[in-house]
Scaffold this motif. Structure first.
Motif, PDB file in Angstrom:
ATOM      1  N   VAL A   1      -6.170  10.031  10.970  1.00 39.34           N
ATOM      2  CA  VAL A   1      -4.835   9.436  11.017  1.00 39.34           C
ATOM      3  C   VAL A   1      -3.768  10.527  10.996  1.00 39.34           C
ATOM      4  CG1 VAL A   1      -3.200   8.046   9.707  1.00 39.34           C
ATOM      5  CG2 VAL A   1      -5.577   7.310   9.896  1.00 39.34           C
TER       6      VAL A   1
ATOM      7  N   LYS B   1      -2.928  12.700  14.004  1.00 39.94           N
ATOM      8  CA  LYS B   1      -2.172  12.057  15.079  1.00 39.94           C
ATOM      9  C   LYS B   1      -0.697  12.458  15.044  1.00 39.94           C
ATOM     10  CE  LYS B   1      -2.299   7.736  14.662  1.00 39.94           C
ATOM     11  NZ  LYS B   1      -2.538   6.309  14.454  1.00 39.94           N
ATOM     12  N   PHE B   2      -0.228  12.739  13.833  1.00 39.49           N
ATOM     13  CA  PHE B   2       1.203  13.036  13.688  1.00 39.49           C
ATOM     14  C   PHE B   2       1.487  14.484  14.052  1.00 39.49           C
ATOM     15  CE2 PHE B   2       0.432   9.898  10.112  1.00 39.49           C
ATOM     16  CZ  PHE B   2       0.844   8.807  10.851  1.00 39.49           C
ATOM     17  N   PRO B   3       2.567  14.714  14.790  1.00 36.63           N
ATOM     18  CA  PRO B   3       2.892  16.091  15.194  1.00 36.63           C
ATOM     19  C   PRO B   3       3.042  17.016  13.987  1.00 36.63           C
ATOM     20  CG  PRO B   3       4.437  14.499  16.161  1.00 36.63           C
ATOM     21  CD  PRO B   3       3.528  13.731  15.283  1.00 36.63           C
TER      22      PRO B   3
ATOM     23  N   VAL C   1       7.517   3.587   4.637  1.00 38.96           N
ATOM     24  CA  VAL C   1       7.664   2.603   5.713  1.00 38.96           C
ATOM     25  C   VAL C   1       7.347   3.140   7.100  1.00 38.96           C
ATOM     26  CG1 VAL C   1       9.286   1.005   4.660  1.00 38.96           C
ATOM     27  CG2 VAL C   1      10.145   3.066   5.785  1.00 38.96           C
ATOM     28  N   GLN C   2       7.285   4.451   7.236  1.00 40.17           N
ATOM     29  CA  GLN C   2       7.001   4.960   8.568  1.00 40.17           C
ATOM     30  C   GLN C   2       5.509   5.038   8.871  1.00 40.17           C
ATOM     31  OE1 GLN C   2       9.313   8.302   9.793  1.00 40.17           O
ATOM     32  NE2 GLN C   2      11.104   7.628   8.664  1.00 40.17           N
TER      33      GLN C   2
ATOM     34  N   SER D   1       1.674   2.834   8.866  1.00 41.58           N
ATOM     35  CA  SER D   1       1.158   1.468   8.901  1.00 41.58           C
ATOM     36  C   SER D   1       0.577   1.145   7.528  1.00 41.58           C
ATOM     37  CB  SER D   1       0.105   1.329   9.990  1.00 41.58           C
ATOM     38  OG  SER D   1      -1.165   1.708   9.498  1.00 41.58           O
TER      39      SER D   1
ATOM     40  N   GLU E   1      -2.668   2.752   6.759  1.00 40.21           N
ATOM     41  CA  GLU E   1      -2.494   4.189   6.520  1.00 40.21           C
ATOM     42  C   GLU E   1      -1.972   4.457   5.112  1.00 40.21           C
ATOM     43  OE1 GLU E   1      -1.491   5.343  11.185  1.00 40.21           O
ATOM     44  OE2 GLU E   1       0.132   4.991   9.774  1.00 40.21           O
TER      45      GLU E   1
ATOM     46  N   MET F   1      14.603   2.616   8.089  1.00 42.25           N
ATOM     47  CA  MET F   1      13.332   3.318   7.926  1.00 42.25           C
ATOM     48  C   MET F   1      13.573   4.813   7.738  1.00 42.25           C
ATOM     49  SD  MET F   1      11.047   0.966   8.348  1.00 42.25           S
ATOM     50  CE  MET F   1      11.484  -0.746   8.459  1.00 42.25           C
TER      51      MET F   1
ATOM     52  N   TYR G   1       8.256   5.090  17.860  1.00 39.67           N
ATOM     53  CA  TYR G   1       9.323   4.949  16.861  1.00 39.67           C
ATOM     54  C   TYR G   1      10.296   6.115  16.927  1.00 39.67           C
ATOM     55  CZ  TYR G   1       6.739   1.158  14.641  1.00 39.67           C
ATOM     56  OH  TYR G   1       6.095  -0.029  14.384  1.00 39.67           O
TER      57      TYR G   1
ATOM     58  N   VAL H   1       8.729  10.560  20.082  1.00 41.19           N
ATOM     59  CA  VAL H   1       7.797  11.658  20.317  1.00 41.19           C
ATOM     60  C   VAL H   1       6.352  11.159  20.258  1.00 41.19           C
ATOM     61  CG1 VAL H   1       7.068  13.951  19.592  1.00 41.19           C
ATOM     62  CG2 VAL H   1       9.446  13.232  19.243  1.00 41.19           C
ATOM     63  N   THR H   2       5.999  10.564  19.110  1.00 45.65           N
ATOM     64  CA  THR H   2       4.636  10.095  18.931  1.00 45.65           C
ATOM     65  C   THR H   2       4.466   8.734  19.598  1.00 45.65           C
ATOM     66  OG1 THR H   2       5.203  10.746  16.689  1.00 45.65           O
ATOM     67  CG2 THR H   2       2.891  10.215  17.124  1.00 45.65           C
TER      68      THR H   2
ATOM     69  N   ILE I   1      -6.840   0.884  11.657  1.00 46.96           N
ATOM     70  CA  ILE I   1      -5.545   1.127  11.030  1.00 46.96           C
ATOM     71  C   ILE I   1      -4.737   2.056  11.930  1.00 46.96           C
ATOM     72  CG2 ILE I   1      -6.307   0.795   8.660  1.00 46.96           C
ATOM     73  CD1 ILE I   1      -6.307   3.826   8.351  1.00 46.96           C
ATOM     74  N   GLY I   2      -3.467   1.764  11.992  1.00 46.39           N
ATOM     75  CA  GLY I   2      -2.581   2.613  12.778  1.00 46.39           C
ATOM     76  C   GLY I   2      -2.766   2.481  14.273  1.00 46.39           C
TER      77      GLY I   2
ATOM     78  N   THR J   1       0.764  -3.977  14.211  1.00 49.13           N
ATOM     79  CA  THR J   1       2.049  -4.387  13.659  1.00 49.13           C
ATOM     80  C   THR J   1       3.183  -4.051  14.627  1.00 49.13           C
ATOM     81  OG1 THR J   1       1.198  -4.039  11.437  1.00 49.13           O
ATOM     82  CG2 THR J   1       3.587  -4.124  11.676  1.00 49.13           C
TER      83      THR J   1
ATOM     84  N   GLN K   1       3.298  -7.816   7.004  1.00 52.27           N
ATOM     85  CA  GLN K   1       2.134  -7.286   6.317  1.00 52.27           C
ATOM     86  C   GLN K   1       2.435  -6.939   4.861  1.00 52.27           C
ATOM     87  OE1 GLN K   1       0.609  -4.007   8.494  1.00 52.27           O
ATOM     88  NE2 GLN K   1      -1.496  -4.413   7.894  1.00 52.27           N
ATOM     89  N   ASP K   2       3.555  -6.246   4.642  1.00 51.62           N
ATOM     90  CA  ASP K   2       3.881  -6.032   3.233  1.00 51.62           C
ATOM     91  C   ASP K   2       4.883  -7.094   2.815  1.00 51.62           C
ATOM     92  OD1 ASP K   2       5.774  -4.865   4.777  1.00 51.62           O
ATOM     93  OD2 ASP K   2       6.237  -3.247   3.371  1.00 51.62           O
TER      94      ASP K   2
END
Ligand SMILES: Nc1ncnc2c1ncn2[C@@H]1O[C@H](COP(=O)(O)OP(=O)(O)OP(=O)(O)O)[C@@H](O)[C@H]1O
Ligand SMILES: Nc1ncnc2c1ncn2[C@@H]1O[C@H](COP(=O)(O)OP(=O)(O)OP(=O)(O)O)[C@@H](O)[C@H]1O
Ligand SMILES: [Mg+2]
Lengths: 609, 565
Positions: free
Chosen positions: A476, A479-481, A493-494, A496, A499, B84, B321, B324-325, B347-348, B352, B393-394
């Protein structure tokens, strides 16, 4: 009259919890450590006050001794004395302003730290009953009100009181008669102050309360923004906010009417005092060739009178700020005098052997002292054992976890860890050894690395990478830069939900606990990841006592024992196979899950058995 | 205000007359008259002062009230993404403390600046009438002061801005500590939070002291200047009295007026500080107002009347979001009206995120989302959202009663409707056991009820609004299997005629689904009915097998599969 009654009627009567003396004591306890600064400040205040009292006197000398006798050649002397006094005043003023700020800010700084420290040390039951926004408001807005009082109010009180006394003394020396005449108006002033105290305090309380409500409302709106938006309830929430805002507006108006009626009243009284003064002087001097009261004296008196009312006006200002600060202090004091219901034993015990044996001995517990959530819980969990808690929602499973962490103490019975009552253990020991992974993961608005290491910063990066890899978290994160330096946003909140849960889980593993409570820790995690987690957990938590709360029964196949709870009671326990055979409570859950998961296949399974 | 300032200024003039009349001319008739005038003036001046204060106060408070409502309105209309990425504490202090700074300026600041200016002008005018040359002393010293004050403002302005930000940070730490208190407690994080707070508090203190230093440097100059002016007047004015140019009375009046300048001078200093503070606050508020909303109504938005059919189409949707990703990578999905579909994935994987696009919490960067054949961007935003019940979800509950939480989406719901919704959510029996029944306060975020109970309140909330699309994002994760089964049965009736999207990790429940979408990496990788997918023996089949409770059953399934083939 009618107005005052309306005012009194509209002010809600509220319990006053602290007397002014108590509040002031509380307040001065923060000033005490800065005694030295305080004393120096007072010295500068005294010097300024003396100068302020002295300069008009020099003026009087200038008029009576130099100007009226026409001694022009020596006028420069008295002028330079005057100028020198001003110069000294200037220098002292610089110190005074700085020191006063220092004293005020340092006091408030200490008060904030103290309040925050106290707050974080309070037990969980406190937080379950408070709104975050309101507490935030106390630590920020309310304490700032105290700061404002110190900066703008307290600074002047010493000066003004000194001035007041100094002026009265000089006035007396100059002419006792004139002084008494001038002071005729004081009873009225006292009366005004008395009235103000009552109503202004109430109004300020309302202001403080409404500001807290505003804060809470905004905080809630921010947190629940998606719910508000998806149900298109923006207009209603705005209206609700508007109402609180209106409350705030009303309270402010009320306070302003009260405070603002004081200034003009006192000013008018000041003018009337001049009237009395001049009238009296004229009356005394009437018919006398050589006036008993000289022109210089009267001029000086008028000036002193002005100077007398200047501090009085400032004092009303002080008084108003004071009431405001007191209303704020009441709220601060309410927090700081709240005692944690979970107390550390003065003579704590540390278990001889740290193995992780947990025993519930006839434990009863209720949140509200009305409804027992746990009833007669008797349970022994051996070191290194892994048990699962299963049961209806609301059966009390999470509550068991909360008791193990001592968020609450049982109403009856006791819980022991390695044969020591939890209430006897040092709190730091308990939280070091026992970890809870909560139902709803919480992350700090910081990097992933920070969140993983939270509470155990001594852990090396390598360990973090290792654990992440084991449970599939690294997939997981990669995946993030920004990888491990990714900021997760407020509450995470950023990320999932799954995660977040994974992160929260990894954090627990990294803390190397003796006892770990997993409260539906992987409820939102997909089956593959869950499988990975399970394998890794068995390895990493091999020696830890593990309590797993889960609804997805498939995750419980490998636990040593399953405990079924119903309405706060333990109704069944045993191994997976035993319980299935027994066809009791657990079998019901099993059946339900099988039924919904594999409807139609149950018969197949029964046939195969 | 003009009256009150005027009246106050006239009094010393009268005193001058009195002194001249009583002591120099000994004209007692005139004297009595003058004393009477003072009395009347004192009363008028007081009354006018009160009125002027109150009227300016009303204006100021009203403006501030409106400002705060505007800030809130603007805030609530912001994109979801806005929240966020911003610290809650910073947003809190903006709407409270920063607005408060503006309030101070408006309520006290305007009054004192007006009063101060008028007093200044009035006094200078009167001094002018007494003696022109003495006024020159005042003016010569006054002009440099003005510049000094401007410099002062320039220097403290940025400091105040930093202070506001630091204050927001402080409040943010408190906010975050309290929200995460269970984590803090569980990981002995108290010392960590304390030291964070202490550091921030220290920084705030340091900034305060920096401004204090500026204040200490600049403000005493004002008072000193006034003192030097007086000294000048003593010398030159005294000289003038001696040489008979002016009377003693004039001289005294002059000095008196100068003394009267002390208060408005203090006001100037005070005003400057308030002004700069309010300016910093206003700048921070401006940020809220100036960030444009990305998700908003298009010019000719279609207001949805009645019910939608509920056909949902994702056409080659790309979404990220942060820009970039990538999160959704060319997602395609077709959901027919009234279909019950399930979305499944690791997950991920973006589940959502997919459903977040439907009520337009976000807009995709590329591709379109259509409902009933129309790009959802063309619909009126609120009317679109009213068509959707969304259980996220939350779970979020408001800190009010259970009743109000259930009725959140439909405030005018009757008690019967609320109870009906609670029954569907399998909540009614539990609620009736509580001492306060439906009026039980659930605490912040619902902390006072169990996790499963929270989720069901959220479900009841969604059930109560009779929308055409129902989205359930992993909403049974904290619910036991028995209750879930009951819940499913009850929900089945509610779902009648609605388009339903369910995201779940409980894969076994999906036999009912008309269609199952398997999502990976923001794309649909498999789709079809339960049977179709099992037959495919792809990812779905793998997951399904891994989730089964008993190896024997798994075997049985496998057997059944092979028979089927
Ligand atoms: N802070 C609280 N104050 C009052 N009552 C509470 C509080 N927390 C929980 N309860 C109540 O206590 C009971 C047990 O709650 P608990 O959270 O232990 O249930 P649970 O078995 O974990 O349920 P779930 O499976 O839904 O998480 C519930 O009826 C709940 O409403
Ligand atoms: N507000 C956000 N800002 C930035 N990135 C986000 C945000 N919300 C989600 N993400 C990222 O987008 C990706 C997809 O998230 P999403 O919530 O859609 O996953 P999901 O499939 O619902 O997962 P889960 O099963 O864990 O709920 C994740 O990698 C997540 O980190
Ligand atoms: Mg999700």
């Amino acid at each position: 009259m009618g107005f005052a009654q309306r005012l009194a009627g509209s002010i809600k009567k509220e319990e006053r919890q602290y007397t002014d003396v108590e509040l002031l004591k509380f307040f001065f306890s923060f000033i005490k450590p800065h005694r030295k600064a305080g004393i120096i400040t007072i010295i500068t205040l005294i010097i300024t006050s003396i100068l302020a009292v002295f300069t008009p006197y020099v003026l009087k000398l200038a008029i009576d001794n130099y100007i009226i006798p026409m001694k022009f050649s020596e006028l420069w002397k008295i002028t330079s004395i005057y100028a020198i006094l001003i110069l000294i005043g200037w220098i002292v003023d610089i110190g005074r302003i700085y020191l006063i700020s220092y004293l005020g800010q340092v006091t408030v700084h200490d008060m904030r730290n103290y309040t925050f420290d106290h707050l974080t040390d309070l037990s969980m039951d406190f937080f379950e009953n408070e709104e975050t926004g309101k507490l935030v408001s106390i630590l920020t807005n309310d304490i700032d009100t105290v700061a404002e009082f110190l900066r703008n109010g307290l600074t002047d009180i010493v000066t003004n009181l000194l001035r007041l006394i100094g002026i009265i003394i000089i006035m007396f020396i100059l002419s006792p008669g004139l002084t008494l005449v001038t002071l005729l108006v004081t009873p009225f002033i006292t009366f005004i102050f008395y009235i103000v105290r009552k109503y202004a305090r109430e109004a300020y309380r309302e202001i403080r309360k409404s500001v807290a409500k505003l804060t809470a409302k905004i905080a809630e709106t921010i947190n629940g923004i998606t719910v508000i938006k998806v149900y298109a309830q923006e207009e209603r929430v705005k209206k609700e906010f508007g109402e609180i805002n209106e409350e705030n507006y009303r309270a402010n108006i009320k306070q302003n009417i009260i405070v603002n009626s004081v200034f003009p009243l006192i000013r008018s009284l000041s003018s009337i005092a001049i009237l009395l003064l001049v009238g009296y002087a004229v009356w005394v001097n009437q018919g006398l060739k050589q006036p008993a009261i000289s022109v210089g004296t009267i001029v000086a008196f008028i000036r002193y009178e002005g100077m007398l009312f200047d501090p009085i006006l400032s004092l009303t200002m002080f008084y108003s700020l004071f009431q405001s600060a007191m209303a704020a202090l009441e709220r601060v004091k309410r927090i700081t005098s709240h005692e944690s219901s979970i107390k550390e034993d003065p003579n704590p015990l540390i278990p001889k052997e740290k193995k992780g044996k947990l025993v519930f001995d006839n434990v009863w517990f209720s949140y509200d002292k009305q409804r027992f959530v746990l009833k007669e819980i008797n349970l022994q969990i051996d070191p290194g054992e892994s048990v699962a808690l299963v049961g209806h929602t609301g059966a009390g499973k999470s509550t068991i976890g909360k008791l193990i962490l001592r968020y609450y103490d049982p109403d009856n019975g006791k819980i022991t860890l390695d044969d020591v009552d939890l209430r006897k253990l040092p709190l730091s020991f308990l939280s070091k050894k026992v970890v809870l992974v909560p139902q709803e993961p919480f992350l700090f608005n910081n990097t992933i690395m920070y969140n993983l290491k939270y509470g155990h910063f001594e852990v090396t990066d390598e360990e973090v990478y290792h654990v992440s890899k084991e449970i599939g978290l690294d997939r997981v994160i990669n995946k993030f830069p920004q990888k491990y330096d990714t900021i997760v946003g407020p509450r995470g909140v950023q990320l999932s939900q799954g995660e977040k849960q994974l992160l929260s889980f990894a954090r627990a593993l990294l803390s190397k606990p003796l006892v770990v409570v997993l409260d539906e820790a992987t409820a939102s995690v997909d089956p593959f990841t869950e499988y990975e987690i399970q394998k890794a957990t068995e390895k990493i938590l091999e020696n830890a006592t593990t309590i797993i709360i889960a609804h997805r029964l498939s995750t419980l196949k490998n636990v040593d024992r399953i405990i079924v709870m119903e309405e706060g009671e333990i109704v069944e326990q045993g191994k997976w196979n035993e319980l299935i055979k027994k066809q009791g409570y657990f079998y019901d859950y099993y059946k339900a899950q099988v039924l919904s998961e594999m409807s139609g296949l149950l018969q197949l399974e029964e046939k195969n058995n | 205000m003009l009256f009150s300032v005027g009246a106050e200024l006239i009094i010393p003039l009268l005193i001058k007359e009195i002194i001249d009349a009583a002591f120099i001319k000994q004209d007692y008739m005139h004297l009595k008259l003058l004393l009477g005038e003072i009395f009347v003036l004192a009363i008028i001046s007081g009354g006018m002062n009160f009125l002027s204060r109150i009227s300016s106060e009303f204006g100021a408070q009203k403006t501030v009230k409106k400002l705060r409502n505007d800030v809130f309105d603007s805030l609530i209309n912001k994109d979801v993404q806005y929240f966020m990425t911003r610290e809650t504490g910073q947003l809190l202090t903006r709407t409270t403390a920063d607005v408060e700074a503006i309030r101070r300026l408006l309520s006290v600041g305007t009054r004192i600046s007006l009063q101060g200016t008028m007093t200044y002008l009035g006094i200078i005018f009167l001094l002018w009438k007494i003696d022109v040359s003495l006024v020159m002393i005042v003016i010569i010293m006054g002009v440099p002061l003005l510049f000094l004050m401007l410099i002062f403002g320039k220097r403290v302005g940025p400091l105040f801005m930093k202070q506001r930000i630091q204050f927001g940070d402080l409040s943010n730490i408190v906010q975050e500590t309290l929200e995460g208190i269970s984590v803090v407690k569980s990981y002995r994080g108290e010392p960590i939070q304390k030291s964070l707070f202490h550091n921030s508090n220290r920084k705030y203190f340091d900034l305060q002291m920096k401004t204090a230093l500026e204040r200490a440097r600049f403000l005493p100059v004002l008072y000193a200047a006034l003192g030097f002016m007086t000294a000048g007047v003593i010398f030159f004015g005294g000289n003038a009295v001696i040489s008979g140019v002016i009377t003693v009375g004039s001289f005294v009046a002059f000095i008196t007026y100068l003394t009267m300048l002390i208060v408005p001078t203090r006001f100037v200093a005070w005003f400057l500080v308030m002004w700069e503070q309010a300016k910093a606050g206003a700048k921070r508020l401006h940020e809220i107002f100036s960030v444009p909303e990305k998700v908003k109504n298009s010019p000719n938005a279609i207001k949805i009347k009645g019910r939608l059919n509920g056909e949902i189409i994702f056409e080659n949707v790309y979404f990220s979001y942060d820009g970039v990703t990538p999160v959704l990578n060319g997602l395609n999905m077709h959901i027919n009206p009234g279909e019950k579909v399930a979305i499944l994935g690791a997950i991920g994987s973006g589940k959502t995120s997919i459903v977040n696009l439907i009520p337009r919490f976000y807009d995709p960067q590329k591709g379109v989302v259509k409902i009933d054949g129309i790009n959802i961007k063309k619909y009126d935003l609120r009317s679109l959202r009213r068509q959707i019940s969304f259980v996220s979800q939350d779970t979020f509950l408001f800190s009010t009663t259970i009743k109000e939480n259930i009725a959140f989406g439909k405030p005018d719901a009757t008690m019967e409707e609320i109870i009906e919704a609670a029954k569907i959510a399998q909540l009614h029996d539990f609620i009736m056991k509580l001492p306060d029944k439906y009026d039980t306060i659930v605490g912040e975020r619902g902390i006072k009820i169990s996790g499963g109970q929270r989720q069901r309140v959220a479900i009841a909330r969604a059930v109560l609004v009779n929308s055409s699309i129902l989205i359930l994002d992993d909403t049974t994760s904290s619910i036991d299997s028995k209750t879930e089964r009951e819940l499913q049965k009850a929900l089945w009736k509610v779902m009648e005629g609605k388009t339903v999207i369910i995201i779940t990790q409980r894969i076994g429940n999906l036999r009912f689904a008309d269609k199952i979408f398997l999502v990976d990496n923001g794309k649909v990788v498999e789709s079809g009915t339960h049977e179709e997918l099992l037959n495919k023996k792809g990812l779905y089949w793998e997951i399904y097998v891994s989730r089964t409770l008993d190896p024997k059953i798994a075997e049985a399934i496998i057997k059944k599969q092979s028979i089927g083939e």
